[in-house]
Design an enzyme around this catalytic site. Sequence first.
Site, PDB file in Angstrom:
ATOM      1  N   CYS A 154      35.648  42.928  44.839  1.00 38.11           N
ATOM      2  CA  CYS A 154      34.221  42.646  44.968  1.00 38.11           C
ATOM      3  C   CYS A 154      33.998  41.154  45.242  1.00 38.11           C
ATOM      4  O   CYS A 154      34.295  40.679  46.320  1.00 38.11           O
ATOM      5  CB  CYS A 154      33.454  43.167  43.742  1.00 38.11           C
ATOM      6  SG  CYS A 154      31.666  43.279  44.018  1.00 38.11           S
ATOM      7  N   HIS A 170      35.084  48.656  43.319  1.00 38.34           N
ATOM      8  CA  HIS A 170      35.748  48.417  42.030  1.00 38.34           C
ATOM      9  C   HIS A 170      36.759  49.525  41.733  1.00 38.34           C
ATOM     10  O   HIS A 170      36.437  50.520  41.087  1.00 38.34           O
ATOM     11  CB  HIS A 170      34.705  48.335  40.906  1.00 38.34           C
ATOM     12  CG  HIS A 170      33.919  47.080  40.956  1.00 38.34           C
ATOM     13  ND1 HIS A 170      34.258  45.980  40.204  1.00 38.34           N
ATOM     14  CD2 HIS A 170      32.830  46.727  41.681  1.00 38.34           C
ATOM     15  CE1 HIS A 170      33.392  45.007  40.463  1.00 38.34           C
ATOM     16  NE2 HIS A 170      32.528  45.437  41.354  1.00 38.34           N
ATOM     17  N   GLU A 178      39.044  49.622  39.628  1.00 38.58           N
ATOM     18  CA  GLU A 178      39.275  49.773  38.180  1.00 38.58           C
ATOM     19  C   GLU A 178      38.315  50.771  37.547  1.00 38.58           C
ATOM     20  O   GLU A 178      38.543  51.235  36.431  1.00 38.58           O
ATOM     21  CB  GLU A 178      39.181  48.404  37.460  1.00 38.58           C
ATOM     22  CG  GLU A 178      37.792  47.868  37.295  1.00 38.58           C
ATOM     23  CD  GLU A 178      37.182  47.144  38.479  1.00 38.58           C
ATOM     24  OE1 GLU A 178      36.126  46.504  38.294  1.00 38.58           O
ATOM     25  OE2 GLU A 178      37.740  47.199  39.606  1.00 38.58           O
TER      26      GLU A 178
END
Length: 170
Positions: free
Chosen positions: A63, A164, A166
């Site tokens: 990001c 993202h 994650e």
Amino acid sequence: DPDGVLDIIDALIVTGGAGDVDPALYGQKPHPETGPVQEERDAYELALVRAAVGRGMPTLGICRGMQILNVVYGGGIEQHLPDVVGHEDHRHAPGIFADHEVDLEAGSLAARAVGAERAPAKSHHHQGVREIGAGLVVTGRSEDDTVEALEDPSCPFVLGVLWHPEEDEK
């Protein structure tokens, strides 16, 4: 001095998070929607990425981290994507990730990392890549043509993703 940190790690991940990259770093004036900047964070992350890439260290920008990566390579930032794409689909509500799909170039580092050429993505941003930094190639886009992945093909592992990973449930 990033060397002390880079000497003790095997790879660098530059994360997302609050605060926009300072527009002065890529030759622009702030857009009215550009949020607060963190000059110390910008300086530190730019130094880390420059040094990591210079060492050939695996580097991942997530990001805001992808935006930092692009600035390191001399690229620019689109300060408010809704002005360009005409919607707020990349950030729905504060603190909630938006869901969308990303198309990745076959054989790219991004596609190999994800394990597919089309992948679901979670995002929460209002900025993105404008001018592509010298030496970087676009290897992923969302359905609205927003740049979602950048990489340096001259390096074994230099990748930036706007989403993202994650937050992926897998």
